[in-house]
Write a protein that holds these residues in place. Structure first.
Motif: not given
Length: 418
Positions: A276, A315, A310-311
């Motif tokens: 993240r 990120h 989403k990630q």
């Protein structure tokens, strides 16, 4: 190193002009898959290119020999060579090179040949009697840059770069490095991918990376939006002619942009997962800026990877904050994948083309379909509408499965009109 020629094949139109017109208008070119019946699949939308090889001047034999991705690459190479105005016949062929990127290369033809030989999967033991005489062309990715070499008369370094979704960035970065170290004077570089096939679609279905917004294909790609649920698979290609600045200036070439910095890193962490904090992408950005010898505050526009997962989007937002500092909150950032989808290895080169054209026209393309920004993606992601402003220096980034993170800096050529 400078870009003097551009060739593009992308969803929404044929050629560089159609591509740029689509982006600056904020239109989307994603639709329900028409190449085959997508009903059995979780994700049924894609960015398809309306491409007729006959209209590109390819002969029946070339069409039979070449996979669709190779056809894209050849068409783009011809456009880029013509656009550059460079008389390739007057250049020592040993000083001309090719660097081409692709994530899945000739996957479409390989799948088609398997279906023929196995009677659409009904036979466990395939019948070699039905094997295409061009199977080697489909099996070996190196055939793709070889076809480009024949277009350009290149007898210097000819290379295939295949490291997933950063291939299009890394192939151009490799070309720049070859010119810089003296391995070539002219490079034809870019990427092509045509992954819209049942097997590739099924692979992304299995890991739930692609969107399920099948009822609204035109608005399915939603980078940085709170409602995003995965990327839209696409196809496309972009190829460039690269030269040294002094040589291009001496022959009076039109220069789209200089490539002043490039770096790539890997997180050595997970095949599909991202941390993240965005540390690896931030490091690639830092090194690219150092090579370009500029401060982060000099960046006028950031072309994001912006896949719409989403990630990735979180990120990437963290990476921009880490690498650009306070400037991350002031600089416009956008994702063209919102309009043309994610063409895997090709998208990095398509994004370089968008950056060069943004510099030429002083226009920042928008992030389409961005109506409700994710609270964790709190930067200026240029929603819905293109923005006219001065664009001298651009940062473009890419992120790929395997942990690859790449960054490139482009700037307006010296002496460009204000």
């Amino acid at each position: 190193m400078v870009i003097t020629g551009i060739g593009v094949r992308a969803p929404g139109g044929s050629g560089t002009k159609a591509f740029w017109d689509l982006l600056t208008a904020g239109r989307t070119a994603t639709r329900r898959i028409s190449f085959f019946d997508p009903a059995p699949f979780r994700s049924q939308v894609a960015g398809e290119v309306d491409f007729r090889p006959e209209d590109e001047g390819l002969t029946p034999r070339e069409i039979r020999r070449m996979d669709r991705a190779t056809q894209f690459a050849v068409a783009c190479a011809r456009e880029a060579v013509a656009d550059s105005g460079l008389e390739f016949g007057g250049v020592d062929p040993y000083r001309i090179g090719v660097s081409l990127g692709s994530a899945v290369a000739s996957a479409t033809s390989l799948e088609n040949e398997y279906l023929v030989m196995s009677d659409r999967g009904r036979q466990w033991r395939v019948d070699p009697g039905y094997l295409s005489p061009h199977m080697f062309d489909y099996l070996s990715p190196g055939v793709m840059p070889a076809e480009i070499a024949w277009v350009a008369g290149a007898e210097g370094p000819v290379t295939m770069v295949s490291d997933g979704c950063t291939s299009g960035l890394d192939a151009v970065g490799h070309a720049v490095q070859l010119i810089r170290e003296g391995g070539a004077d002219v490079m034809v570089a870019g990427a092509a991918d045509t992954p819209i096939s049942p097997i590739v679609l099924a692979c992304f279905d299995a890991i739930k990376a692609t969107t399920t917004r099948n009822d609204d294909p035109a608005h399915a790609s939603r980078p940085f939006d709170a409602s995003r649920d995965g990327f839209v698979l696409a196809e496309g290609a972009a190829v460039f002619v690269l030269e040294e600045y002094a040589t291009a200036r001496a022959r009076g070439a039109r220069i789209y942009a200089e490539i002043t910095g490039y770096a790539t890193r890997c997180n050595a962490y997970h095949m599909t997962g991202l941390k993240r904090d965005g540390r690896e992408m931030a490091e690639a950005i830092r090194v690219a800026l150092d090579e370009a010898r500029i401060d982060p505050t000099r960046i006028d526009y950031v072309n994001a990877h912006g896949s719409g997962t989403k990630q990735n989007d979180r990120h990437e937002t963290a990476a921009f904050k880490r690498s650009l500092g306070d400037h991350a909150h002031r600089v416009p950032i956008s994702s063209i994948k919102s309009m043309v989808g994610h063409s895997l290895g090709a998208i990095g080169s398509l994004e370089i083309a968008a950056c060069a054209l943004a510099i030429r026209d002083n226009v920042v393309p928008p992030t389409a379909n961005l109506h409700d920004p994710d609270a964790e993606c709190d930067l200026d992601y240029v929603p819905l509408t293109a923005r006219e402003q001065r664009v001298d220096t651009v940062l473009t980034v890419g992120s790929g499965f395997g942990g690859f993170q790449s960054a490139m800096v482009l700037r307006a050529p010296e002496g460009a009109a204000a």
